[in-house]
Design an enzyme around this catalytic site. Sequence first.
Site: not given
Length: 531
Positions: A83, A223, A195, A283, A255-256, A156, A58
């Site tokens: 979100e 994350h 999450k 990303r 998060g990788g 978040c 997300p």
Amino acid sequence: MAAAHVAAALPDDAVKRRCPRLPPPPGAAAEPGEEGGTATGMTVNTPLCFRGKKILAPMVRVGTLPMRLLALDYGADIVYCEELIDIKMLQCKRVINEVLETVDFVAPNERVVFRTCERERHRVVFQMGSADAERALAVAKLVESDVAGIDINMGCPKEYSTKGGMGAALLSDPDKIESILTTLVKGICKPVTCKIRILPSVEDTVNLVKRIEKTGIAAIAVHGRKKEERPQHPVHCDVIKAISEAVSIPVIANGGSHDFIKEYVDIETFRKATAASSVMIARAAMWNPSVFRKEGLFPLKEVMQNYIKYAVRYDNHYTNTKYCLCQMLREQLETTQGKKLHAAQSTREICEVFGMADFYEETTAGFEAKKTSLETEAQDEDDQMEDPDVIKMAVRFDKREYPPQITPKMYLLEWCRKEKHPQPVYETVQRPLDRLFCSVVTVAEQKYRSTLWDKSKKLAEQAAAIVCLRTLGVPEGKLCEGENHPLNKRKREDQEHLNDRDHREDRAEPSHKKANFIEETSDMDVPKMPR
């Protein structure tokens, strides 16, 4: 009205829960983790599987429909939407968009907050921001039949999320986490996930996740950074691994992108480093969604063109389209093409930057043709199903033609009271094609409506009242009705009363004779309802 059109415009509370969810469309194969047909023809309700999956994370402003569909095309197994805040969603109306073939959740200001389609129905997880169990459940029920799962954002760190007690703020309130997740798991049929980010210590993080696991959720995405850490900080694979080894539900590593994932083969490297069941990519997918492609990355130019095709096909707002394309261009934003993209002020201009003007014209022309065809079909259906006993006129309510706080509906209601008829009954429907409204008012067993559709329910009802009043020859309260207008009459009498009270107290009107507007209008000289 055509029955199909009325049914397609049901209000929020008319959305029915479907458990189990509907089978795939005809001709579509049932994929792993998706329900399918058996040899007996029965539907098997197999929940969405979160093991061994590559997942689009997300992402605010990125995870809209074009990006989700593109990720699925390139090989993503599951896609999460951006979100969306519970309070905002609860203001939305569920609308079937027949032109785009989508389901839209539309805010009161007509902005589409969430748009989805059949292509992703068994693969999209709806992520919401919430700090209240009952609101979260209400939103989940609203969207449940159109998505594959529900997720609560608990990671978040941005202020817009944490200031309302949502996002990473929930990590410091395990009781609230438990309440929200338990309520959702018990209240809906679709799988529930959440999450999170990691806590300052591994022990605290593992203990929290174990407590979350007991709520009955289907999976947890982690994350691997603390809430104060940013993308440039190393991802804590060891913490994700500790979580994976401590619980039995699927753990989705996230998060990788910075340290690990540059192309498809890196996804498995990150999964092994975290011992996770699945990998969620943010990303790296935002920069090039073909990262999900086993055969390797597509050239960025081709990826961007494919993204634009979806953006045009699903009428994505140009500002969102431009934002996502800018994230893909990155260091190329200072090129000539990048500068032209930055200056674009419409979807048409974006298409021109990428040499896709013909595609834009062809697609939008197709929309117009489809809209015209649907309007013709709708009119034909309306004509066939139209009640011949309904009295119709082509009228609209223009509030500028009426005194403040005076409306035709008020006049009609008072007329019915005077004539001892039941109060008017309004039946209003919305046409999903253009979201316009039409209302039929029933007075003394006779129906009236305007042939013109209005942009709001209130305006449509006022128009129906006007048709009724004009048919009966009853004043409707317009300013042009002159000195005998009841409101003007009352204003004159009120002013005379004030003047007399200042100079001749004995002329003050007894309290039992002080008329309000309804009493004044009841003295109107109006004809009786035809029998």
